[in-house]
Design an enzyme around this catalytic site. Structure first.
Site, PDB file in Angstrom:
ATOM      1  N   GLU A  76       0.782  -1.203  -0.025  1.00  0.00           N
ATOM      2  CA  GLU A  76      -0.028   0.003   0.031  1.00  0.00           C
ATOM      3  C   GLU A  76       0.917   1.225  -0.137  1.00  0.00           C
ATOM      4  O   GLU A  76       0.774   2.161  -0.783  1.00  0.00           O
ATOM      5  CB  GLU A  76      -0.879  -0.080   1.367  1.00  0.00           C
ATOM      6  N   ASP A  77       2.067   1.342   0.827  1.00  0.00           N
ATOM      7  CA  ASP A  77       2.577   2.720   0.910  1.00  0.00           C
ATOM      8  C   ASP A  77       4.080   2.629   0.114  1.00  0.00           C
ATOM      9  O   ASP A  77       4.660   3.804   0.224  1.00  0.00           O
ATOM     10  CB  ASP A  77       2.938   2.588   2.605  1.00  0.00           C
TER      11      ASP A  77
END
Ligand code: MN
Length: 704
Positions: A76-77
């Site tokens: 996600e990051d």
């Protein structure tokens, strides 16, 4: 010692060295991927995944789950891909990280109770592996523990979501300690003032009580020892949220709720539970109506214990829970207890299997006691997912059957939306209307004022609502058109049955209508046009030709395209498909399904409208004959045509049409045949036969 050091010390306590070194590389990878990122608390980002993994060690989760916990935010990051994770840490770890990331992507917006329930179901339905949920819950727990760093608005949103969604999921899975802490932290951030007041009250009350509690504990221990029951007795305190909740729910004051002493008695086996209960009731009088046997009838999440409330020594009630050590494990760790208390060498699949069995046994337990239909529903979602949960653009959740498409969604929102839909966006991307929806999708339907339902939709919608509305619409709007088509189809069938093509008189119609009861002639024609009746069947009745054995339209051989029972059917004149040819179907308004060959040039030109095209296949054992065109070049000799015709007749094919055209020279003739054949094989036989005739130079099948 840094948190990472503490984590590695703890896992070394129960994992094999090779697993620990896998975790070390997962940690290194995560630290590198998150390098330069910081949490709101100011710590380097990697401290968060480490803390999440640390929480999971409390359940002794395996190295795959712990690796996934260390890596849970990298997809996600950072720009790490699933493939990369699979290459480095194995497919399973990548799957787990992917599962957690998918849950991260869905965002809960609505605060309605019913919506929260749907959202919880969606979360469970998206989780194929219970470890994904465990990681997600640990993630949420750590975020809640560090929530102070967030701004107040965000804090309230996250706390609300935790209380509505994640705490109940933890409870449902029997993760009691986690459940309690999530509740407590949510309460603290949602109602900071009430929390502070209650906390103060609790501290002062606790001080006053210590002596009393110790006295009662002593009394119980002695009584049990006298009765020769081996037991561990501990005092127990309610958490603030449950005190608050009870005060709200039952309109009680703090002291009314709090002035109850809680004790827990853990014994060796089930008979000892009841013996301990007897001993306790001998010590203090039980309060009538307060005894609950959750051993005989466990709670929905598998919780087992005996509960009883006694008149305590100073006039205050005294609540006791009696359970075995085994029951205590489940009461504390629920679904995770299989990891926590696994035998040293238990295989992972074994654990998965046990967890599954556990869920299964809960299901059976509930079926027998019938106490919690609601819970049954949840488990069904978990074990046998047949529902898909998707979002509307406004964040409402709709539940649709598995396999539902954008069109089903449109009709689920509103009939008008369904009838007017022209396109759909899933997660902000345009997709075909027939696209299947998946859990967590955000679906937006684009409508047009004058759009109408497309008969092709009937081939892929799965909900009864969509189907019946599409049918209804087609029936009313296309009634006239269908009747016209029906008449044309019926006439064709009549000609096929009786080539003399006699006109059907009214008497025959009247007789037929009497048999069909409440239908008019027009309605029957419309039924034929809509494909609800087969023209050939009606034609037989009108001509009063008996039906072959086996009866009506179930007869093998009458359906030539699999699945076309609901539609009028035509074979394209451009390419003349015959059974065995790869085919494709085009929905033509008012004409039903038109079948072309895959390589038909005419069809290819119309392919730009993909919504009208269907993949179709031939039904097995069709008995019909199909028209096909062939062109033949033969030397122009006398009697050649007769020879060709004889050969064709021998192959049991019919000649529909023959035409001759002059060739390049007078020595050759181009002959066009339209033949009636059964299928490709039949045609191949005929062509082979024709080639054997010495005058024949070249044969080709004509398409388009
Ligand atoms: Mn996280």
């Amino acid at each position: 010692m840094t948190p990472a050091d503490a984590f590695f010390r703890d896992v070394s306590g129960y994992l094999k060295p090779e697993d620990v070194s896998q975790l070390q590389s997962a940690y290194d990878f995560s630290a590198t991927a998150h390098a330069g990122q910081y949490r709101m608390t100011g710590e380097p980002y990697v401290s968060h995944p480490v803390a999440v993994a640390q929480i999971l060690t409390e359940w002794h989760l395996d190295s795959q789950a712990l690796s996934a916990a260390l890596l849970h935010d990298v997809m996600e990051d950072t720009n790490v891909t699933k493939t990369e994770l699979a290459d480095k840490f194995g497919k399973m770890v990548a799957e787990l990280v992917d599962g957690v990331s998918k849950l991260d992507r869905i965002e809960f917006q609505s605060h309605e109770q019913a919506q929260a329930e749907n959202f919880r179901k969606m979360v469970l339905a998206m989780t194929r592996d219970v470890r994904v949920i465990l990681i997600k819950l640990a993630d949420r727990l750590h975020n809640m523990r560090t929530l102070d760093a967030m701004n107040p608005k965000k804090r309230v949103r996250i706390a609300r979501e935790t209380l509505d969604i994640y705490a109940p999921i933890a409870n449902r899975l029997g993760l009691n300690r986690l459940f309690q802490e999530l509740q407590e932290l949510s309460f603290k951030h949602l109602y900071p003032n009430r929390y502070r007041v209650l906390q103060k009250a609790l501290y002062s009350a606790r001080g006053n009580r210590r002596e009393v509690v110790d006295k009662i504990l002593d009394g119980i221990r002695h009584k049990l020892a006298d009765a020769k029951i081996e037991a561990t007795v501990t005092g127990r305190e309610k958490n603030l949220y449950s005190i608050y909740h009870k005060m709200q729910e039952k309109h009680l004051t703090f002291s009314q709720v709090f002035d109850i002493y809680g004790f827990r008695i853990i014994v060796q086996d089930v008979p000892s539970c009841y013996l301990a209960l007897g001993a306790l009731h001998g010590l203090y009088k039980p309060i009538p109506g307060k005894f609950k046997d959750y051993i005989a009838i466990p709670k929905a999440n598998g919780y087992q214990s005996l509960h009883t409330t006694l008149f305590g020594p100073y006039g205050t009630p005294l609540e006791a829970q009696i359970r075995t050590a085994e029951m205590h494990k489940i009461a504390e760790a629920g679904v995770a207890s299989h990891w926590l208390y696994k035998q040293s060498d238990a295989e992972l699949n074994e654990l998965q299997k046990k967890t599954h069995q556990w869920l299964q046994s809960l299901l059976e337990m509930q079926t027998q006691s019938g106490s919690s239909i609601e819970f049954l529903e949840h488990l069904k979602v978990d074990l046998f997912p047949d529902e898909t949960y998707v979002f509307t653009p406004k964040g409402k959740i709709l539940s649709l059957p598995h396999g539902a498409t954008c069109v089903d969604f449109a009709y689920a929102v509103h009939t008008d939306i369904g009838n007017r839909c022209v396109a759909a966006k899933v997660n902000h991307e345009l997709v075909p209307l027939r696209s299947e929806l998946r859990n967590g999708d955000r679906v937006e339907i684009i409508t047009a004022a004058h759009a109408k339902p497309n008969p092709a939709w009937l081939n892929y919608v799965v909900t009864g609502k969509a189907r019946s509305h599409i049918r209804h619409f087609l029936k009313t709007m296309q009634y006239e058109e269908s009747a016209q088509l029906g008449e044309r189809l019926l006439n064709q069938a009549l000609v096929a049955l009786s080539p003399k093509a006699q006109k059907i008189d009214d008497a025959s119609w009247d007789k037929l209508l009497k048999d069909q009861t409440d239908k008019t002639r027009q309605e029957i024609l419309a039924d034929i046009g809509l494909g609800k009746q087969l023209a050939i069947v009606i034609a037989r009745r009108l001509l009063m030709i008996g039906e072959p054995e086996g009866g009506s339209n179930r007869l093998p051989g009458t359906v030539v395209i699999r699945g076309s029972e609901g539609m009028a059917l035509q074979f394209a004149k451009c390419c003349h498909p015959i059974p065995g040819d790869p085919i494709i179907g085009y929905i033509k308004k008012g004409q039903g399904l038109v079948v072309h060959t895959h390589d038909c040039i005419v069809a290819r030109k119309m392919r730009s409208d993909p919504d009208k095209w269907l993949d179709v296949e031939w039904a097995p054992d069709t008995r019909k004959l199909f028209a096909v065109n062939i062109r033949l070049v033969a030397s122009n000799e006398r009697g050649v045509l007769a020879k060709l015709a004889a050969e064709i007749a021998q192959s049991e094919a019919n000649i529909d049409n023959v035409s001759l055209e002059p060739g390049d020279s007078t020595a050759y003739a181009n002959i066009h045949f339209t033949l009636q054949v059964h299928n490709r094989l039949h045609l191949a036989q005929i062509m082979r036969g024709l080639r054997r005739i010495p005058e024949v130079i070249r044969i080709t099948r004509l398409k388009g």
